[in-house]
Design a protein around this motif. Structure first.
Motif, PDB file in Angstrom:
ATOM      1  N   GLU A 118       0.837  -1.192   0.000  1.00  0.00           N
ATOM      2  CA  GLU A 118       0.000   0.000   0.000  1.00  0.00           C
ATOM      3  C   GLU A 118       0.879   1.252   0.000  1.00  0.00           C
ATOM      4  O   GLU A 118       0.649   2.195  -0.764  1.00  0.00           O
ATOM      5  N   ARG A 119       1.917   1.256   0.813  1.00  0.00           N
ATOM      6  CA  ARG A 119       2.856   2.383   0.878  1.00  0.00           C
ATOM      7  C   ARG A 119       3.514   2.621  -0.482  1.00  0.00           C
ATOM      8  O   ARG A 119       3.647   3.746  -0.931  1.00  0.00           O
ATOM      9  N   TYR A 120       3.932   1.526  -1.110  1.00  0.00           N
ATOM     10  CA  TYR A 120       4.577   1.640  -2.427  1.00  0.00           C
ATOM     11  C   TYR A 120       3.655   2.381  -3.397  1.00  0.00           C
ATOM     12  O   TYR A 120       4.071   3.320  -4.084  1.00  0.00           O
ATOM     13  N   LEU A 121       2.389   1.972  -3.428  1.00  0.00           N
ATOM     14  CA  LEU A 121       1.437   2.612  -4.350  1.00  0.00           C
ATOM     15  C   LEU A 121       1.209   4.073  -3.972  1.00  0.00           C
ATOM     16  O   LEU A 121       1.137   4.946  -4.839  1.00  0.00           O
ATOM     17  N   ASN A 122       1.136   4.350  -2.656  1.00  0.00           N
ATOM     18  CA  ASN A 122       0.944   5.734  -2.193  1.00  0.00           C
ATOM     19  C   ASN A 122       2.129   6.610  -2.565  1.00  0.00           C
ATOM     20  O   ASN A 122       1.966   7.736  -3.018  1.00  0.00           O
ATOM     21  N   VAL A 123       3.341   6.095  -2.347  1.00  0.00           N
ATOM     22  CA  VAL A 123       4.539   6.891  -2.644  1.00  0.00           C
ATOM     23  C   VAL A 123       4.614   7.157  -4.141  1.00  0.00           C
ATOM     24  O   VAL A 123       4.887   8.273  -4.581  1.00  0.00           O
ATOM     25  N   LYS A 124       4.343   6.122  -4.927  1.00  0.00           N
ATOM     26  CA  LYS A 124       4.376   6.290  -6.384  1.00  0.00           C
ATOM     27  C   LYS A 124       3.390   7.387  -6.800  1.00  0.00           C
ATOM     28  O   LYS A 124       3.712   8.236  -7.628  1.00  0.00           O
ATOM     29  N   LYS A 125       2.222   7.392  -6.199  1.00  0.00           N
ATOM     30  CA  LYS A 125       1.205   8.392  -6.556  1.00  0.00           C
ATOM     31  C   LYS A 125       1.685   9.806  -6.188  1.00  0.00           C
ATOM     32  O   LYS A 125       1.531  10.735  -6.980  1.00  0.00           O
ATOM     33  N   VAL A 126       2.277   9.955  -5.023  1.00  0.00           N
ATOM     34  CA  VAL A 126       2.765  11.285  -4.617  1.00  0.00           C
ATOM     35  C   VAL A 126       3.878  11.749  -5.574  1.00  0.00           C
ATOM     36  O   VAL A 126       3.905  12.908  -6.000  1.00  0.00           O
ATOM     37  N   LEU A 127       4.772  10.851  -5.937  1.00  0.00           N
ATOM     38  CA  LEU A 127       5.852  11.209  -6.862  1.00  0.00           C
ATOM     39  C   LEU A 127       5.281  11.668  -8.206  1.00  0.00           C
ATOM     40  O   LEU A 127       5.658  12.713  -8.743  1.00  0.00           O
ATOM     41  N   VAL A 128       4.371  10.879  -8.727  1.00  0.00           N
ATOM     42  CA  VAL A 128       3.803  11.167 -10.054  1.00  0.00           C
ATOM     43  C   VAL A 128       2.959  12.452 -10.015  1.00  0.00           C
ATOM     44  O   VAL A 128       3.096  13.327 -10.874  1.00  0.00           O
ATOM     45  N   ASP A 129       2.100  12.572  -8.994  1.00  0.00           N
ATOM     46  CA  ASP A 129       1.239  13.767  -8.891  1.00  0.00           C
ATOM     47  C   ASP A 129       2.091  15.027  -8.783  1.00  0.00           C
ATOM     48  O   ASP A 129       1.754  16.063  -9.354  1.00  0.00           O
ATOM     49  N   THR A 130       3.189  14.955  -8.042  1.00  0.00           N
ATOM     50  CA  THR A 130       4.040  16.139  -7.869  1.00  0.00           C
ATOM     51  C   THR A 130       4.775  16.460  -9.158  1.00  0.00           C
ATOM     52  O   THR A 130       4.951  17.628  -9.505  1.00  0.00           O
ATOM     53  N   PHE A 131       5.189  15.447  -9.878  1.00  0.00           N
ATOM     54  CA  PHE A 131       5.876  15.673 -11.154  1.00  0.00           C
ATOM     55  C   PHE A 131       4.962  16.402 -12.133  1.00  0.00           C
ATOM     56  O   PHE A 131       5.354  17.381 -12.770  1.00  0.00           O
ATOM     57  N   PHE A 132       3.705  15.922 -12.244  1.00  0.00           N
ATOM     58  CA  PHE A 132       2.819  16.452 -13.286  1.00  0.00           C
ATOM     59  C   PHE A 132       2.030  17.685 -12.852  1.00  0.00           C
ATOM     60  O   PHE A 132       1.693  18.511 -13.691  1.00  0.00           O
ATOM     61  N   GLY A 133       1.671  17.789 -11.565  1.00  0.00           N
ATOM     62  CA  GLY A 133       0.747  18.854 -11.153  1.00  0.00           C
ATOM     63  C   GLY A 133      -0.677  18.489 -11.552  1.00  0.00           C
ATOM     64  O   GLY A 133      -0.911  17.427 -12.135  1.00  0.00           O
ATOM     65  N   PRO A 134      -1.631  19.375 -11.254  1.00  0.00           N
ATOM     66  CA  PRO A 134      -3.040  19.072 -11.537  1.00  0.00           C
ATOM     67  C   PRO A 134      -3.296  18.829 -13.023  1.00  0.00           C
ATOM     68  O   PRO A 134      -2.597  19.407 -13.859  1.00  0.00           O
TER      69      PRO A 134
END
Ligand SMILES: O=c1[nH]c(=O)c2[nH]c(=O)[nH]c2[nH]1
Length: 307
Positions: free
Chosen positions: A210-226
């Motif tokens: 679950e953490r792996y998926l959460n961290v991946k999401k934070v990394l990706v969301d921050t890279f791309f922005g809204p």
């Protein structure tokens, strides 16, 4: 293990690399889960006589280590994260063998993802995704523990909202300043959890998945922005820092993160002769490249205040 012999220092370790295992778990209602792992084991063990006298009496055979992976995979009757699997293996090697003082277990998971057919998740069908989940766990005989997890090969690209200005200009510099360029990278991340002993590992099943998926999401969301407006990146360095900071801000159980983000260049295509402009670059036609690439990496850690 480092030891002194005849006035010299010998450092040694041994293990088995890339033991491949696939594991299926089945629920009673017919739903299957699947994981494919490549497991590398390194043991720190008191086995000097093998190096010095050819006496193997304290050597745990690397073949035995390989077999242990399959035995332990068989024993996992419920689906388990590879971090927990690595911790279990480390615990086994350090407690079962007196001469083994520490075990380092690395695992890379092949990204099999559950298949969706017409929007419905398939009970036993999987397809290969792209980025890989990794882990490295060190278990000491004392029960002291170090757990890191990571991502390899997370390729991301955005076609705008990236620039690079204000850098050093000297007689070797030709790169123009820009506020409009492509940004592409392949993220390698590895983060360390703050759990430091076997007893402090969360008991929740699949906690690390679950953490792996959460961290991946934070990394990706921050890279791309809204999704509509994105976010402007003044450099790979700045975006990398924001990604690292977002992970530490969001997850209190992560104490540090290392990110490697090569700057994968897409070169503008301009084709012209002295009197014929064939293709004028308008942020549209690029030459994709793999090399050379910029190499940008950093790690961010919490500074723990000692009271
Ligand atoms: O984001 C960037 N960081 C750099 O350090 C760099 N160097 C370079 O030539 N282009 C870029 N882009």
């Amino acid at each position: 293990m480092a030891e002194k012999i005849k006035g010299m220092r010998l450092e040694q370790r041994h293990g088995k690399a890339r033991v491949r295992v696939g594991r299926v778990w089945k629920t009673e209602d017919g739903r299957h889960s699947f994981a494919e792992w490549s497991v590398s084991i390194t043991l720190l063990s008191d086995c000097l006589p093998a190096y010095i006298h050819g006496d193997n009496s304290s050597i745990v055979a690397t073949d035995t280590m390989k077999n242990t992976v399959y035995v332990k995979a068989k024993e996992c009757s419920e689906q388990i994260s590879m971090e927990d699997f690595a911790i279990g293996l480390g615990k086994h090697f350090t407690s079962f063998y007196e001469q083994v003082t520490a075990a380092i277990i690395k695992i890379v998971e092949k990204p099999w993802e559950r298949m969706y057919i017409d929007g419905q998740s398939h009970e036993h069908g999987f397809k290969l995704g792209s980025e890989k989940h990794t882990t490295e766990v060190t278990v000491k005989k004392s029960g002291a523990l170090l757990v890191t997890s990571g991502i390899e090969g997370l390729a991301v690209l955005k076609t705008t909202k990236s620039g690079f200005e204000g850098f050093v200009r000297d007689k070797y510099t030709i790169l123009p300043e820009t506020r409009e360029r492509m940004l592409a990278t392949e993220v390698t991340a590895s983060w360390r959890y703050s759990f430091e002993s076997l007893s402090s590992i969360p008991a929740k099943p699949l906690y690390f998945n679950e953490r792996y998926l959460n961290v991946k999401k934070v990394l990706v969301d921050t890279f791309f922005g809204p999704p509509k407006e994105g976010v402007y990146s003044p450099s790979v360095q700045s975006t990398l820092y924001q990604m690292a900071e977002a992970v530490l801000a969001r997850f209190p159980d992560i104490s540090s993160i290392q990110l490697k983000m090569p700057n994968i260049h897409f070169l503008p295509i301009n084709l012209s002769t002295k009197d014929n402009l064939i293709v004028k670059f308008e942020d549209d036609v690029y030459l994709p490249t793999d090399e050379p690439h910029g190499s940008i990496e950093a790690s961010l850690s919490r500074i723990l205040s000692k009271m």
